[in-house]
Design a protein around this motif. Structure first.
Motif, mmCIF file in Angstrom:
data_model
loop_
_atom_site.group_PDB
_atom_site.id
_atom_site.type_symbol
_atom_site.label_atom_id
_atom_site.label_comp_id
_atom_site.label_asym_id
_atom_site.label_seq_id
_atom_site.Cartn_x
_atom_site.Cartn_y
_atom_site.Cartn_z
ATOM 1 N N VAL A 196 3.948 -2.013 1.923
ATOM 2 C CA VAL A 196 4.589 -2.741 0.865
ATOM 3 C C VAL A 196 4.098 -2.024 -0.498
ATOM 4 N N ARG A 197 4.694 -2.319 -1.486
ATOM 5 C CA ARG A 197 4.464 -1.118 -2.482
ATOM 6 C C ARG A 197 3.203 -1.562 -3.335
ATOM 7 N N GLU A 198 2.764 -2.731 -3.378
ATOM 8 C CA GLU A 198 1.670 -3.027 -4.339
ATOM 9 C C GLU A 198 0.276 -2.721 -3.472
ATOM 10 N N THR A 199 -0.733 -2.579 -4.017
ATOM 11 C CA THR A 199 -1.944 -2.270 -3.418
ATOM 12 C C THR A 199 -3.321 -2.989 -4.375
ATOM 13 N N VAL A 200 -4.172 -3.105 -3.622
ATOM 14 C CA VAL A 200 -5.546 -3.372 -4.306
ATOM 15 C C VAL A 200 -6.584 -2.183 -3.960
ATOM 16 N N SER A 201 -7.127 -1.688 -5.280
ATOM 17 C CA SER A 201 -7.967 -0.640 -5.215
ATOM 18 C C SER A 201 -9.209 -0.925 -6.031
ATOM 19 N N PHE A 202 -10.291 -0.243 -5.238
ATOM 20 C CA PHE A 202 -11.525 -0.579 -5.970
ATOM 21 C C PHE A 202 -12.340 0.754 -6.188
ATOM 22 N N HIS A 203 -12.141 1.167 -7.451
ATOM 23 C CA HIS A 203 -12.839 2.573 -7.842
ATOM 24 C C HIS A 203 -14.254 2.646 -8.054
ATOM 25 N N THR A 204 -15.181 3.663 -7.895
ATOM 26 C CA THR A 204 -16.561 3.405 -7.737
ATOM 27 C C THR A 204 -17.155 1.920 -6.960
ATOM 28 N N ALA A 205 -16.565 2.213 -5.911
ATOM 29 C CA ALA A 205 -16.420 0.584 -5.357
ATOM 30 C C ALA A 205 -17.916 0.092 -4.994
ATOM 31 N N TRP A 206 -19.133 0.948 -4.850
ATOM 32 C CA TRP A 206 -20.400 0.421 -4.698
ATOM 33 C C TRP A 206 -20.765 -0.424 -5.938
ATOM 34 N N GLU A 207 -20.397 -0.079 -7.162
ATOM 35 C CA GLU A 207 -20.596 -0.795 -8.264
ATOM 36 C C GLU A 207 -19.700 -1.998 -8.521
ATOM 37 N N ALA A 208 -18.637 -2.152 -7.649
ATOM 38 C CA ALA A 208 -17.322 -3.067 -7.902
ATOM 39 C C ALA A 208 -17.651 -4.522 -7.409
ATOM 40 N N PHE A 209 -18.723 -4.844 -6.995
ATOM 41 C CA PHE A 209 -18.993 -6.247 -6.399
ATOM 42 C C PHE A 209 -20.533 -6.604 -6.935
ATOM 43 N N ASP A 210 -20.511 -7.864 -6.927
ATOM 44 C CA ASP A 210 -21.821 -8.791 -7.341
ATOM 45 C C ASP A 210 -22.563 -9.017 -5.930
ATOM 46 N N GLY A 211 -23.422 -9.587 -6.187
ATOM 47 C CA GLY A 211 -24.296 -9.824 -4.750
ATOM 48 C C GLY A 211 -23.729 -11.030 -3.855
ATOM 49 N N GLU A 212 -22.872 -11.861 -4.260
ATOM 50 C CA GLU A 212 -22.019 -12.558 -3.519
ATOM 51 C C GLU A 212 -20.863 -12.039 -2.846
ATOM 52 N N GLY A 213 -20.471 -10.836 -3.205
ATOM 53 C CA GLY A 213 -19.358 -10.172 -2.478
ATOM 54 C C GLY A 213 -18.016 -10.422 -3.249
ATOM 55 N N GLU A 214 -18.288 -10.733 -4.519
ATOM 56 C CA GLU A 214 -17.064 -11.110 -5.585
ATOM 57 C C GLU A 214 -16.891 -9.902 -6.511
ATOM 58 N N PRO A 215 -15.640 -9.497 -6.724
ATOM 59 C CA PRO A 215 -15.428 -8.334 -7.466
ATOM 60 C C PRO A 215 -15.878 -8.475 -8.914
ATOM 61 N N LEU A 216 -16.361 -7.582 -9.541
ATOM 62 C CA LEU A 216 -16.975 -7.681 -11.150
ATOM 63 C C LEU A 216 -15.786 -7.941 -12.027
ATOM 64 N N ASP A 217 -14.717 -7.187 -11.616
ATOM 65 C CA ASP A 217 -13.495 -7.369 -12.499
ATOM 66 C C ASP A 217 -12.405 -8.300 -11.844
ATOM 67 N N THR A 218 -12.810 -9.596 -11.934
ATOM 68 C CA THR A 218 -11.847 -10.458 -11.496
ATOM 69 C C THR A 218 -10.576 -10.773 -11.646
ATOM 70 N N ARG A 219 -10.420 -10.185 -13.069
ATOM 71 C CA ARG A 219 -8.909 -10.487 -13.569
ATOM 72 C C ARG A 219 -8.053 -9.314 -12.997
ATOM 73 N N SER A 220 -8.231 -8.227 -12.856
ATOM 74 C CA SER A 220 -7.513 -7.128 -12.518
ATOM 75 C C SER A 220 -7.409 -7.191 -10.785
ATOM 76 N N SER A 221 -8.413 -7.293 -10.203
ATOM 77 C CA SER A 221 -8.587 -7.493 -8.905
ATOM 78 C C SER A 221 -7.791 -8.666 -8.180
ATOM 79 N N GLU A 222 -7.921 -9.798 -8.693
ATOM 80 C CA GLU A 222 -7.206 -11.107 -8.506
ATOM 81 C C GLU A 222 -5.756 -10.655 -8.519
#
Length: 199
Positions: free
Chosen positions: A145-171
């Motif tokens: 499928v065309r759409e993807t989800v990508s995490f750039h500089t991924a080691w800095e992209a998640f909080d301690g609970e495993g949730e993305p810091l940038d929730t709006r764009s990732s969700e």
């Protein structure tokens, strides 16, 4: 989805098997996001739990005995799926060897089913791995499928609970990907039921 249609079986596949891998974090987050939608029945597949030999057996021969259980369990997990999401890092501008090995072990389990991608990495966010995977899945008769989800500089992209810091764009990206997987998954499931692929 009509009210009588059962949920699509969606496999979320963790592709990295390296020590210290980040993969379970984005895979777990995406699986939770998908489970919030009634149109999917989500199960997770971790390639680390299904080690397969790097040397495939000759046609008609069985792999070593210790590999048979892993092969059969992975085959069953793939075969029951109507759609796949591959969660992959980018290694040397491409995708992990363990993922390529798993792809090469199976054929009909992927065929005529949609595949989406959640990628992660450095500045490129794993997108070069995704671009290398698209022709591989085409050869396996799957539909990416065309759409993807990508995490750039991924080691800095998640909080301690495993949730993305940038929730709006990732969700938002995850929802678009799930929308496309649902459309393609429903259409291809109906097509396979009416006329089995390759018949």
């Amino acid at each position: 989805m009509t009210r009588s249609a059962p949920p699509l079986s969606l496999a979320v596949i963790t592709a990295s098997v390296r020590d210290g891998r980040l993969g379970p974090t984005p895979a777990g987050w995406f699986a939770r996001r998908a489970r919030a939608r009634a149109e999917f029945d989500v199960h997770t597949v971790d390639l680390l739990a299904h080690p397969l030999p790097l040397v495939l057996p000759a046609p008609g021969q069985e792999p070593p005995a210790e590999a048979v259980a892993h092969r059969d369990a992975l085959r069953a997990a793939l075969a029951r799926s109507d759609a796949f999401v591959v969660v992959t890092p980018e290694y040397n501008h491409s995708f992990p060897a363990a993922l390529k090995n798993a792809l090469d072990w199976f054929l009909t389990e992927w065929a005529a089913k949609p595949v989406g991608f959640v990628s992660y990495g450095g500045l490129a966010g794993g997108l070069r791995a995704v671009e290398h995977l698209r022709p591989v899945f085409a050869e396996l008769h799957a539909v990416t499928v065309r759409e993807t989800v990508s995490f750039h500089t991924a080691w800095e992209a998640f909080d301690g609970e495993g949730e993305p810091l940038d929730t709006r764009s990732s969700e938002g990206a995850a929802d678009l990907l799930l929308d496309q997987l649902h459309w393609w998954g429903s259409a291809l499931r109906n097509a396979r039921a009416e006329n089995p692929y390759g018949s």
